[in-house]
Structure formats: C-alpha cells, structure tokens
Design an enzyme around this catalytic site. Structure first.
Site, PDB file in Angstrom:
ATOM      1  N   LYS A  55       0.839  -1.193   0.000  1.00  0.00           N
ATOM      2  CA  LYS A  55       0.000   0.000   0.000  1.00  0.00           C
ATOM      3  C   LYS A  55       0.880   1.252   0.000  1.00  0.00           C
ATOM      4  O   LYS A  55       2.089   1.184   0.187  1.00  0.00           O
ATOM      5  CB  LYS A  55      -0.923  -0.007   1.223  1.00  0.00           C
ATOM      6  CG  LYS A  55      -0.180   0.001   2.561  1.00  0.00           C
ATOM      7  CD  LYS A  55      -1.144  -0.032   3.726  1.00  0.00           C
ATOM      8  CE  LYS A  55      -0.381   0.003   5.055  1.00  0.00           C
ATOM      9  NZ  LYS A  55      -1.286   0.121   6.214  1.00  0.00           N
ATOM     10  N   TYR A 109      16.231  30.726   6.748  1.00  0.00           N
ATOM     11  CA  TYR A 109      15.100  31.537   7.177  1.00  0.00           C
ATOM     12  C   TYR A 109      15.089  31.695   8.699  1.00  0.00           C
ATOM     13  O   TYR A 109      15.284  30.736   9.446  1.00  0.00           O
ATOM     14  CB  TYR A 109      13.784  30.891   6.745  1.00  0.00           C
ATOM     15  CG  TYR A 109      13.469  31.043   5.280  1.00  0.00           C
ATOM     16  CD1 TYR A 109      13.197  32.297   4.737  1.00  0.00           C
ATOM     17  CD2 TYR A 109      13.442  29.937   4.437  1.00  0.00           C
ATOM     18  CE1 TYR A 109      12.897  32.442   3.382  1.00  0.00           C
ATOM     19  CE2 TYR A 109      13.150  30.061   3.079  1.00  0.00           C
ATOM     20  CZ  TYR A 109      12.879  31.324   2.573  1.00  0.00           C
ATOM     21  OH  TYR A 109      12.592  31.456   1.234  1.00  0.00           O
ATOM     22  N   ARG A 113     -10.360   1.345  14.774  1.00  0.00           N
ATOM     23  CA  ARG A 113     -10.077   2.100  13.547  1.00  0.00           C
ATOM     24  C   ARG A 113     -10.902   1.535  12.401  1.00  0.00           C
ATOM     25  O   ARG A 113     -11.806   2.191  11.903  1.00  0.00           O
ATOM     26  CB  ARG A 113      -8.569   2.034  13.257  1.00  0.00           C
ATOM     27  CG  ARG A 113      -8.116   2.866  12.079  1.00  0.00           C
ATOM     28  CD  ARG A 113      -6.622   2.724  11.817  1.00  0.00           C
ATOM     29  NE  ARG A 113      -6.234   1.370  11.437  1.00  0.00           N
ATOM     30  CZ  ARG A 113      -4.990   1.021  11.115  1.00  0.00           C
ATOM     31  NH1 ARG A 113      -4.016   1.921  11.160  1.00  0.00           N
ATOM     32  NH2 ARG A 113      -4.706  -0.218  10.762  1.00  0.00           N
ATOM     33  N   MET A 157      12.104  24.907   1.107  1.00  0.00           N
ATOM     34  CA  MET A 157      11.288  24.095   0.211  1.00  0.00           C
ATOM     35  C   MET A 157      12.146  23.241  -0.726  1.00  0.00           C
ATOM     36  O   MET A 157      11.838  22.075  -0.969  1.00  0.00           O
ATOM     37  CB  MET A 157      10.366  24.989  -0.625  1.00  0.00           C
ATOM     38  CG  MET A 157       9.459  24.212  -1.567  1.00  0.00           C
ATOM     39  SD  MET A 157       8.429  25.280  -2.592  1.00  0.00           S
ATOM     40  CE  MET A 157       7.333  25.982  -1.361  1.00  0.00           C
TER      41      MET A 157
END
Length: 383
Positions: free
Chosen positions: A48, A278, A151, A326
C-alpha cells in the site's frame, strides 16, 4: 570527483535528488520474514501507499519473483493500478486484498480486476453479498474483526450480531478473518495477549476459516501470533518494527533497502557571526564553509530536521544547519577536508552513517512517515 560520487551523480539526470532502491534487499527481507513462520503459514506483503513510497509495481514484481503471491493495498485505486501492472507483465495468479473494503459503486471494478475486499462492517458485507447474488456467483472476501484498534473492522456489537447470524455471509467465500495488533512492536505489551485472546474467541465461532493477525511487529512475537497468514509491511522495507537496537541485535535478518542522495549545488564561505537560513536560526560560531544541497521539504525532507539532521559526504558526517527550505538544505562542511569537498558532488541524506531510524528520531516521527513522504520529485533508481 571520486568514482563512487561520479556513479551516484550520473543517474540524477535533470533531478537534484534521488533514492536508490535495492530490490534484492527487499526480496531478502520478505524471505527472512517468511522463514520465521511455519511452512503452513503464508507470508503476504503490504504494498500500500505505493509500496511504502518505493514503487508498488517494482516492489511487487520483485516480491512475486521471490515467491510472494498475496498482496495488500489500501484502496481500490491502488488495487486497480497494481493489478493492471501485474497483468501487463503476465502475472495473473497474484491475490490482491483491499484493506478499505468495497464501497458503493466499486463492486464492478472490484470483481473485474479480480480483487478481494476486506469487509469492515455489515454494510460492506451486505453490498458485496448482494452483488454476488445478482451475478449468481460466489465472491471472495476477508472479514476484519476489530480487537482493540478502534479504527477499521467490525465493532464488538456487529461481531456479536454476525456470530449469531452467519447466514449473512451466504454467497461469499470468506478466505480469512483478520484483526490488527495495536502494539505488536512492543513485545511485552499486555495488549498483544489481550487482542490475541479476543481474536481466538471470535475465531472459535468461525470454524474452518483461516486467520491472520500479525503485522510486522506481530511476526516477531512468535508463531502463536502467525496463524495461517502474516501481513508484514515496514519490515519488508528494511525497518525493524521493534526499533534500531533490535535491528542491530538481529543483524543477520533485515537489510536496509534504500539510500537517498542530494546534489550539492553550491559551496560557499561565511564569516563568524553570519546567520543561516530563514529566521536566522543558526548563527555561525567560526568562519565556515557551507554546502547547499538541492533537496527540501517539497521532496519529503522534513522541516523538523532543521538544525538536527546529518548527511554523509564521501564518508564524512556533516550537520544540517539552519531551517529546511522548500528546495534546499544547508550543511556545515567546515570540518571536511577541502580536498574531499573538491571531489564531492552529492550528499547522502540516508546512508549507513545516518539511517532512516536516525532521521525519523531527529524529525520526531516514525520511519513509515519518512519513507512514504519522499515525494515524486526524488527520482527512483532500482538496483
């Protein structure tokens, strides 16, 4: 440039980062996990989430070649894609189970692509049974009985109802009943025994139907948790569910199957007192050399690794400094000899010197999230 670094860089092409996936190691891991169970127990494979981010098609084909015939995916979309690939390479006998079950409008494709839904409640049972009856056929299914995860799966009330009304399954071939361990990776957690006890109680009402309980962690709990099928996931991809320390202890078992490299796009000098990235979260305490690597959070290199992670540059460990951007990260390479940096073209983000477990720990997450979070911008190379 060293020969090793040249070989790594050669396959980058237009990309700035790449993961190498060792399909032989993945096959080895499945065979190792299979060896931990009796011959009467089938070892399935979780593919998966696109094979935990590594490519379900390539991974699945390698596992099939190793002997795996039972595969689990999460949803119909994954199942159709995987079945189509297998059919295109003339593999027709693999069984594909869909963990999320069969939802309204999915019945036709579920049957057309020869899929087995894992039925999680009475509504799904009714839907799949009605579709089978209308076709005057018997369709396969698995039943998921919840024993503590809360779940997916039949809740206790629905399970009790089904036990009293098993005729609701008429027209279906129930191949397995299954449940899912909540703490299989913690060997001494009493929840494991409690779930097994509850599962065995449920099983007693479904005589003759095969059973499956063990995920990766459950495989290492012992044969009493294996039943007729185990369903390992993360362990197939080289991560020991019980942690890195256990992986070291079992050094002859699971093998790491990936490395991740990023292109060094610039090396620069900076004075003492300069800030990096940053927000200026890292201030240099000495004149430094900074390497910028072309990978960032858009590639799945998590922002939580800012000022924490390490990379490997030609065998030298170097820290990530400043915030993850990024598209880039910044590395303090001051302590790497200049002659080494002249040869360096890439930085290893995941390697023997900085494992996926190390990265997950520094990012305050789990290896599953690291693996599945590596974006498509990182090209995949299969070896």
């Amino acid at each position: 440039m060293s020969t090793g670094d040249e070989n790594v860089l050669a396959a980058f092409g237009a990309a700035d980062n790449r993961i190498d996936i060792d399909l032989g190691a993945i096959a080895h891991n499945w065979l190792y996990l299979d060896s931990l169970s009796p011959k009467s127990t089938i070892t399935a494979a979780m593919v998966k989430a696109n094979g935990y981010g590594l490519g379900a098609n390539h991974v699945g084909a390698a596992l099939y070649k190793a002997g795996c015939r039972q595969f689990f995916v999460a949803n119909l979309d994954e199942a159709v894609s995987f079945r189509t690939y297998l059919d295109n390479i003339s593999i027709s006998d693999a069984q594909i189970m869909v963990l999320h079950g069969c939802h309204r409008g999915q019945e036709h494709d579920m049957r057309a692509y020869r899929l087995t839904p894992v039925l999680n409640d009475l509504e799904q049972v009714s839907r799949w049974r009605l579709y089978a009856q209308n076709a005057n056929e018997t369709y396969p299914a698995m039943l998921h009985l919840d024993t503590g995860m809360t779940r997916l799966g039949f809740d206790p009330d629905q399970t009790d109802w089904l036990i009293e009304n098993k005729q609701a399954l008429n027209g279906l071939e129930i191949t397995y009943i299954m449940s899912h361990l909540i703490s299989g990776e913690i060997s001494d957690d009493p929840a494991n025994t409690a779930q097994k006890t509850r599962f065995d109680e449920y099983r007693s009402f479904f005589g003759g139907i095969k059973a499956s309980l063990a995920n990766s962690g459950g495989v290492f709990l012992g044969n009493e948790f294996h039943y007729q099928m185990t369903r390992p996931g993360i362990a197939i991809y080289g991560v020991h569910p019980c942690g890195k320390d256990q992986a070291i202890t079992d050094s002859n078992g699971l093998k790491s199957c990936i490395t991740w490299h990023g292109r060094i796009i610039q090396v620069r000098t900076a004075p003492e007192g300069a800030t990096v990235g940053y927000g200026g979260t890292h201030r240099l305490s000495r004149p430094s050399r900074i390497a910028t690597v072309g990978v960032g959070y858009a590639d799945g290199y998590q922002r939580n690794l800012s000022n924490k992670a390490f990379v490997n540059i030609l065998g030298h460990r170097a820290p990530v400094i400043g915030r993850i951007s990024m598209d880039s990260i910044t590395i303090d390479v001051t302590d790497i000899p200049p002659n080494i940096m002249l040869k360096a073209e890439t930085a290893a983000l995941l390697s023997d010197l900085y494992s996926i477990e190390d990265m997950a720990n520094d990012a305050s997450t789990i290896p599953y999230e690291i693996l599945t979070g590596i974006s498509r911008r990182a090209i995949r190379r299969y070896i």
